[in-house]
Motif scaffolding. Sequence first.
Motif, PDB file in Angstrom:
ATOM      1  N   GLU A 410       0.819  -1.222   0.000  1.00  0.00           N
ATOM      2  CA  GLU A 410       0.000   0.000   0.000  1.00  0.00           C
ATOM      3  C   GLU A 410       0.850   1.269   0.000  1.00  0.00           C
ATOM      4  OE1 GLU A 410      -2.301  -1.681  -0.623  1.00  0.00           O
ATOM      5  OE2 GLU A 410      -2.751  -3.190   0.868  1.00  0.00           O
ATOM      6  N   SER A 411       1.871   1.326   0.879  1.00  0.00           N
ATOM      7  CA  SER A 411       2.731   2.509   0.974  1.00  0.00           C
ATOM      8  C   SER A 411       4.025   2.104   1.661  1.00  0.00           C
ATOM      9  CB  SER A 411       2.032   3.611   1.788  1.00  0.00           C
ATOM     10  OG  SER A 411       2.915   4.680   2.064  1.00  0.00           O
ATOM     11  N   ALA A 412       5.090   2.883   1.424  1.00  0.00           N
ATOM     12  CA  ALA A 412       6.350   2.669   2.141  1.00  0.00           C
ATOM     13  C   ALA A 412       6.593   3.793   3.141  1.00  0.00           C
ATOM     14  CB  ALA A 412       7.514   2.578   1.157  1.00  0.00           C
ATOM     15  N   CYS A 413       5.580   4.610   3.369  1.00  0.00           N
ATOM     16  CA  CYS A 413       5.668   5.713   4.323  1.00  0.00           C
ATOM     17  C   CYS A 413       4.989   5.280   5.621  1.00  0.00           C
ATOM     18  CB  CYS A 413       4.991   6.959   3.758  1.00  0.00           C
ATOM     19  SG  CYS A 413       4.827   8.312   4.948  1.00  0.00           S
ATOM     20  N   THR A 462       7.348   6.740  -0.994  1.00  0.00           N
ATOM     21  CA  THR A 462       7.076   5.391  -1.507  1.00  0.00           C
ATOM     22  C   THR A 462       7.759   5.175  -2.845  1.00  0.00           C
ATOM     23  OG1 THR A 462       4.952   5.238  -0.355  1.00  0.00           O
ATOM     24  CG2 THR A 462       5.250   3.819  -2.272  1.00  0.00           C
ATOM     25  N   ILE A 463       7.669   6.154  -3.744  1.00  0.00           N
ATOM     26  CA  ILE A 463       8.316   6.032  -5.055  1.00  0.00           C
ATOM     27  C   ILE A 463       9.838   5.941  -4.894  1.00  0.00           C
ATOM     28  CG2 ILE A 463       8.745   7.239  -7.235  1.00  0.00           C
ATOM     29  CD1 ILE A 463       5.883   8.382  -6.976  1.00  0.00           C
ATOM     30  N   LYS A 464      10.378   6.723  -3.971  1.00  0.00           N
ATOM     31  CA  LYS A 464      11.829   6.676  -3.696  1.00  0.00           C
ATOM     32  C   LYS A 464      12.226   5.278  -3.201  1.00  0.00           C
ATOM     33  CE  LYS A 464      15.412   9.052  -0.953  1.00  0.00           C
ATOM     34  NZ  LYS A 464      15.822   7.972  -0.050  1.00  0.00           N
ATOM     35  N   PHE A 465      11.418   4.716  -2.325  1.00  0.00           N
ATOM     36  CA  PHE A 465      11.690   3.369  -1.816  1.00  0.00           C
ATOM     37  C   PHE A 465      11.696   2.350  -2.954  1.00  0.00           C
ATOM     38  CE2 PHE A 465       9.817  -0.716  -0.668  1.00  0.00           C
ATOM     39  CZ  PHE A 465      10.689  -1.175   0.310  1.00  0.00           C
ATOM     40  N   LEU A 466      10.745   2.456  -3.866  1.00  0.00           N
ATOM     41  CA  LEU A 466      10.667   1.517  -4.985  1.00  0.00           C
ATOM     42  C   LEU A 466      11.884   1.648  -5.893  1.00  0.00           C
ATOM     43  CD1 LEU A 466       6.867   1.874  -5.838  1.00  0.00           C
ATOM     44  CD2 LEU A 466       7.974  -0.043  -4.672  1.00  0.00           C
ATOM     45  N   LYS A 467      12.325   2.871  -6.119  1.00  0.00           N
ATOM     46  CA  LYS A 467      13.516   3.081  -6.954  1.00  0.00           C
ATOM     47  C   LYS A 467      14.746   2.460  -6.306  1.00  0.00           C
ATOM     48  CE  LYS A 467      11.973   7.301  -9.298  1.00  0.00           C
ATOM     49  NZ  LYS A 467      12.184   8.769  -9.438  1.00  0.00           N
ATOM     50  N   GLU A 468      14.868   2.617  -5.001  1.00  0.00           N
ATOM     51  CA  GLU A 468      16.031   2.080  -4.286  1.00  0.00           C
ATOM     52  C   GLU A 468      16.020   0.556  -4.253  1.00  0.00           C
ATOM     53  OE1 GLU A 468      15.606   3.939  -0.516  1.00  0.00           O
ATOM     54  OE2 GLU A 468      16.571   5.832  -1.123  1.00  0.00           O
ATOM     55  N   PRO A 519      -2.428  20.671  -4.517  1.00  0.00           N
ATOM     56  CA  PRO A 519      -1.970  20.736  -5.913  1.00  0.00           C
ATOM     57  C   PRO A 519      -0.681  19.963  -6.193  1.00  0.00           C
ATOM     58  CG  PRO A 519      -1.491  22.795  -4.760  1.00  0.00           C
ATOM     59  CD  PRO A 519      -2.340  21.974  -3.833  1.00  0.00           C
ATOM     60  N   ASP A 520       0.128  19.708  -5.179  1.00  0.00           N
ATOM     61  CA  ASP A 520       1.405  19.036  -5.411  1.00  0.00           C
ATOM     62  C   ASP A 520       1.318  17.511  -5.348  1.00  0.00           C
ATOM     63  OD1 ASP A 520       2.707  21.501  -5.654  1.00  0.00           O
ATOM     64  OD2 ASP A 520       3.002  21.647  -3.480  1.00  0.00           O
ATOM     65  N   TYR A 521       0.144  17.003  -5.025  1.00  0.00           N
ATOM     66  CA  TYR A 521      -0.006  15.542  -4.938  1.00  0.00           C
ATOM     67  C   TYR A 521      -0.086  14.975  -6.362  1.00  0.00           C
ATOM     68  CZ  TYR A 521      -1.542  11.007  -3.111  1.00  0.00           C
ATOM     69  OH  TYR A 521      -1.621   9.683  -2.777  1.00  0.00           O
ATOM     70  N   PRO A 522       0.782  14.019  -6.728  1.00  0.00           N
ATOM     71  CA  PRO A 522       0.799  13.523  -8.111  1.00  0.00           C
ATOM     72  C   PRO A 522      -0.463  12.749  -8.465  1.00  0.00           C
ATOM     73  CG  PRO A 522       2.204  12.170  -6.712  1.00  0.00           C
ATOM     74  CD  PRO A 522       1.763  13.342  -5.876  1.00  0.00           C
ATOM     75  N   GLY A 523      -0.928  12.910  -9.701  1.00  0.00           N
ATOM     76  CA  GLY A 523      -2.125  12.217 -10.163  1.00  0.00           C
ATOM     77  C   GLY A 523      -1.884  10.728 -10.364  1.00  0.00           C
ATOM     78  N   PHE A 524      -2.978   9.986 -10.471  1.00  0.00           N
ATOM     79  CA  PHE A 524      -2.886   8.539 -10.591  1.00  0.00           C
ATOM     80  C   PHE A 524      -2.093   8.127 -11.828  1.00  0.00           C
ATOM     81  CE2 PHE A 524      -4.428   4.480 -12.238  1.00  0.00           C
ATOM     82  CZ  PHE A 524      -4.249   3.659 -11.125  1.00  0.00           C
ATOM     83  N   GLU A 525      -2.409   8.703 -12.980  1.00  0.00           N
ATOM     84  CA  GLU A 525      -1.734   8.316 -14.221  1.00  0.00           C
ATOM     85  C   GLU A 525      -0.252   8.654 -14.186  1.00  0.00           C
ATOM     86  OE1 GLU A 525      -2.449   6.561 -17.002  1.00  0.00           O
ATOM     87  OE2 GLU A 525      -4.154   5.967 -15.787  1.00  0.00           O
ATOM     88  N   GLU A 526       0.085   9.772 -13.555  1.00  0.00           N
ATOM     89  CA  GLU A 526       1.493  10.152 -13.432  1.00  0.00           C
ATOM     90  C   GLU A 526       2.263   9.100 -12.636  1.00  0.00           C
ATOM     91  OE1 GLU A 526       4.210  13.582 -11.236  1.00  0.00           O
ATOM     92  OE2 GLU A 526       2.073  13.954 -11.587  1.00  0.00           O
ATOM     93  N   VAL A 527       1.673   8.644 -11.532  1.00  0.00           N
ATOM     94  CA  VAL A 527       2.330   7.633 -10.702  1.00  0.00           C
ATOM     95  C   VAL A 527       2.376   6.293 -11.432  1.00  0.00           C
ATOM     96  CG1 VAL A 527       2.224   6.347  -8.526  1.00  0.00           C
ATOM     97  CG2 VAL A 527       1.652   8.783  -8.569  1.00  0.00           C
ATOM     98  N   ARG A 528       1.279   5.956 -12.084  1.00  0.00           N
ATOM     99  CA  ARG A 528       1.225   4.671 -12.804  1.00  0.00           C
ATOM    100  C   ARG A 528       2.307   4.603 -13.876  1.00  0.00           C
ATOM    101  NH1 ARG A 528      -0.370   2.327 -17.235  1.00  0.00           N
ATOM    102  NH2 ARG A 528      -0.987   4.311 -18.172  1.00  0.00           N
ATOM    103  N   LYS A 529       2.484   5.675 -14.612  1.00  0.00           N
ATOM    104  CA  LYS A 529       3.514   5.703 -15.661  1.00  0.00           C
ATOM    105  C   LYS A 529       4.919   5.613 -15.062  1.00  0.00           C
ATOM    106  CE  LYS A 529       0.726   8.263 -19.021  1.00  0.00           C
ATOM    107  NZ  LYS A 529       0.535   9.561 -19.714  1.00  0.00           N
ATOM    108  N   THR A 530       5.125   6.263 -13.929  1.00  0.00           N
ATOM    109  CA  THR A 530       6.420   6.179 -13.253  1.00  0.00           C
ATOM    110  C   THR A 530       6.720   4.741 -12.855  1.00  0.00           C
ATOM    111  OG1 THR A 530       6.208   8.432 -12.394  1.00  0.00           O
ATOM    112  CG2 THR A 530       7.757   6.973 -11.262  1.00  0.00           C
TER     113      THR A 530
END
Length: 571
Positions: A410-413, A462-468, A519-530
């Motif tokens: 669900e999350s790494a935070c 969470t995205i940083k954790f996945l990259k690492e 406004p700074d929270y990334p959208g679903f499609e942006e995260v999915r593509k990442t």
Amino acid sequence: MLSFLFVYPPSADPTTPPLSLARIKGALENYFPRGNESRFLDENQRFSKYVIDLAVSGALKNWLREAGEQAIPGEFRVKLRKVEKMAENLDEDVLKALGILKIGKLFFDIQKYTIAYGSLVRAFAAYSLPFYPAQVGYATTRLAFDVRKSDEVREALSSYAHNPYLNYFEERVRELEVPDVLGISVVYSSQLVAALTLAREIKKHHTGTVVVLGGPCATVLKQTLECRFSDLIDVVAPGDAEAFFRYVCQDSSAIKERESFITAARAYGLVSMQKRESRPDGNVDFSWAEPDKYLLPEPVICIDITRGCYYGKCAFCAYGYHGRRYSKMEPWEIVSLIKRLKKEIGTNKFFFSVDVVDVKFLDVLASELERAPLGITYCFDARLEKKFADPLFAKRLYSSGCRAISFGMESACQRTLNAMGKGTEAKLFSAILDNLNGHQIHVQLHLIHGFPGEHPEDIQQTIKFLKENEDRITTVGISSFALLKGSEMARNPGRYGITDLYNPGDMSLEYEFQHEHGPDYPGFEEVRKTLFMMFPAVGRLTGSTTDYLLYASRYGPEEIKELLKSGVRMM
């Protein structure tokens, strides 16, 4: 004696015989007298074959050609041109795809596999066009009307323009030997419209047939289904099939006379929730199934070694509200069942279909499987608990046949995990991934996007954790947060910053609501593509699927990651 027909409707995973029918068959063997007439049909698999046969015969391509000659709206015409281009050589391509998906040497060639599933996607896109903007997929469906509202569903049941299952079931009902009792297993909400369509067609031509809906989805929507579709459905049987037939068969006349059956079935619906539950056991019967008809090079069989969730505290989940107690098969029962299914079906691939399995039980089971030994491979769903960082435990899992585990991370935070009530520790995640990957066990993670109260920096963490940890994870899936009816969050929305909660329809399993992430929270499609850039996926090699288990049984985590990258380059 009454005759029974049990049906598993579309749309769901069509690659494996449905466990729900095997459970019903096992229950009948226990509670029905010998000589009772009962038949079983996987209409989900048959529907997929129906679409594929239309493509192979050229019927879909011909229809597209005819549609293009008629006056149609502009938006539809744009879609038609796109699908027409996709449908070029469709008959030949789908025929080749069938060969690829049934022959192991070709199935495990990632390039051929990617092409094969691309052909199936094109076939279902062509089939979907008359129902635009609906999209009937190989394992899922998105319809053109609001399936959350019973009024729209009822209207669509008889609409050739909106119901992609109507033509199919009109033909099928004419072919069927109609029973006294029709039982329809509705496990997923994606099956509900097809189930109601079948019920309508049966009642239209055979008013005396008793129609019973069962399964998890039907259980949750019991009240609405019995109220809004009482002309199509005689009974909604909540809970487990074993509990239902055990109760009904207390009265021997219930399986001999129509009215006695209805009376007993409706009385069962009034018993306590606990009496509707049954512990999973070895009474699973796939003798009705035809494993060779499924589009895999070898069978993968699902068995529910546990039921319910032992944890039951996640704030976003509805398990706790519905009160399902956690129960499990005995390890010796699982070993005995696997031995029997290996002999009867000739398979050594098993999907342990569980809500979530506890690690203590899993440790005992792995030891039992290791001692057998059975020469199987298997996968399951679990929570990211500390035990998975234990090297001896991971070694035992692999030795017993475990090849893939799907985790609801669900999350790494940690802040988000605490708000969710997950009860897991983010600081342990890297060690868990490292341990499992080091023992050649594929790790699949699932994330939730848009959890109320989550900050932009939380999801970036969470995205940083996945990259690492990219090299230790094979696939990652993501879904948008849903406010499920009955969850802790739905009962106490203010505690989670949720406002303006409302019910979008009487058949909805979730609420709509308002919540601002900023406004700074990334959208679903942006995260999915990442995520897709880090963890590419092709065909059904997207996580916890039968296809993935077959690949994981042949390739290690590093190998499959390279294969997936190769497959994506072809798309």
